[in-house]
Design a protein around this motif. Structure first.
Motif: not given
Length: 441
Positions: A183-204
């Motif tokens: 339900a979010t259509n306003l712009p978002v910048m996401l800072f994802q740590p390379e070694r973070g827990v959710y890194r492999h879920r980033l593309l999804d």
């Protein structure tokens, strides 16, 4: 009014601000929340020389853990870069206990009211949040979008390692995102740590934002893990020059030094993106957190993914397809207290079944050098393989840490747990004996 032609002006603090001098210009601002009587207490941090006509306004939604030295230091660094920072602790203002469930249940009114008041300043404005506070922040952005005639007035949101999931499912099952993502259509910048827990879920995650119509920007922060900007013991309010001396990890020190500039550079990117005026519908079935699953849970038997990793002794480790006992695949990390707490009981369980139980304590995205030093405090008989890039954890769909999987002689996972447990209890022992009875295929 569009961002391209808007003139930014700061006319000074409104009546009712309480000024205090403590190393720089600071103030307190109170924002009422409708007719409920509740209100947000906002701390205002201004540039040392005062804001300029076009200086940005950063709305910093404090993490669920409250004021911390790291975010406080970044806020002051932003002020030194010319930004005004409004820091608000939503949990404290609403008198809510600081629990995961309470954070995920916060609706959009608090952050939305913060945005509503901030855009009256007529300045480039962005809202920043980290971890679980990303969910009430996105809800607040949508709450405000539904009520404004000028969606361009807010550049968008900057989310630092956001946790946007409804909670930890049974280990091995796919986690579910909150419906606010769709339900979010306003712009978002996401800072994802390379070694973070959710890194492999980033593309999804990126795909979900894009499907919702949000212009999503992503910056991967190299060499660091989640909470990297919170790993300061003492505030650094005047300068970041000494960060590499006061932080244990040089990569984290560099990332924190860069964070204020990263946030400020995000504002024009977000501002230039599309800002729809119409809000997207939200699925009420996915607005509440899921109940956390604790203890060993039976799962639909499924083939255990194999792996090939090197342990701390330099030996190769993988599942043994010919082993007729139980193999426990455990994912853990030294930064996870629950992971560390369960190690002694895991060793006690291993000692009960020396010939019928194999344990692989797979360290998630950690360096062998750090692990060898850390493990000197533990006397364990099982190997500690290293999963340097988290690919094996991703194969197991490990979501929370620790996560453990019980593999029977048939090569299939029959039980899992996504939390730390005491491994030598009668209940766990009964489950191990049950799994030992499963015949090889």
């Amino acid at each position: 009014m569009t961002w391209g032609v808007r003139m930014w002006w700061q006319g000074g603090l409104v009546a009712g601000l309480l000024l205090a001098v403590a190393g720089g210009a600071q103030a307190e601002l109170t924002i009422p929340l409708g007719e409920s009587g509740e209100q947000l207490e906002v701390r205002v941090i201004e540039p040392p020389e005062g804001p300029s006509a076009d200086s940005p306004l950063v709305l910093w939604v404090v993490n669920q853990y409250g004021d911390m030295a790291g975010p406080e230091s970044v806020a002051h660094a932003l002020a030194r870069h010319g930004a005004t920072v409004w820091m608000v602790d939503v949990m404290d203002s609403l008198f809510l206990p600081r629990s995961d469930v309470n954070v995920r249940n916060v609706d959009g009114q608090a952050v939305g009211s913060l945005i509503q008041r901030a855009v009256e300043e007529d300045r480039p404005t962005v809202v920043v949040a980290a971890d679980r506070m990303a969910v009430p922040t996105l809800r607040g952005m949508r709450w405000w979008q539904e009520r404004t005639n000028d969606p361009d007035a807010l550049a968008g949101a900057v989310l630092i390692f956001p946790s946007l999931y409804r909670g930890a499912p049974v280990a091995g099952e796919e986690p579910e995102l909150f419906s606010i993502i769709d339900a979010t259509n306003l712009p978002v910048m996401l800072f994802q740590p390379e070694r973070g827990v959710y890194r492999h879920r980033l593309l999804d995650l990126r795909e979900r934002f894009l499907q919702a119509g949000s212009d999503l920007f992503v910056q991967v922060i190299p060499g660091v893990r989640d909470y990297y900007h919170m790993h300061l013991d003492e505030p650094q309010l005047d300068s970041f020059d000494q960060l590499e001396r006061v932080m244990d990890d040089p990569a984290e020190a560099r990332a924190v030094q860069a964070l204020p500039g990263d946030i400020l550079r995000s504002i024009p990117l977000l501002a230039a993106a599309d800002h729809p005026s119409k809000v997207r519908p939200i699925d009420p079935e996915r607005t509440t957190p899921v109940d956390r699953q604790t203890g060993l849970q039976p799962v639909e038997p499924q083939e255990a993914p194999d792996f090939e990793l090197i342990d701390l002794e330099g030996n190769p480790q993988s599942l043994d397809p010919d082993f007729d006992g139980v193999q426990i695949v455990n994912f853990w990390a030294t930064w996870c207290p629950a992971c560390v707490e369960e190690i002694p009981s895991m060793e006690r369980l291993a000692s009960r079944y020396p010939d019928q139980l194999k344990i692989y304590a797979i360290a998630f995205k950690q360096s062998p050098e750090h692990l060898r030093e850390f493990m000197q405090d533990f006397d364990v008989s099982f190997p500690v393989p290293v999963d340097p890039d988290g690919k094996v954890a991703a194969k197991y769909d490990a979501f929370a840490f620790p996560s453990s999987f019980l593999v029977a002689a048939d090569g299939r996972i029959h039980y899992s747990v996504n939390a730390g447990i005491i491994w030598d209890t009668e209940e766990v022992d009964a489950i191990v004996r049950e799994v030992l009875e499963i015949e090889p295929e």
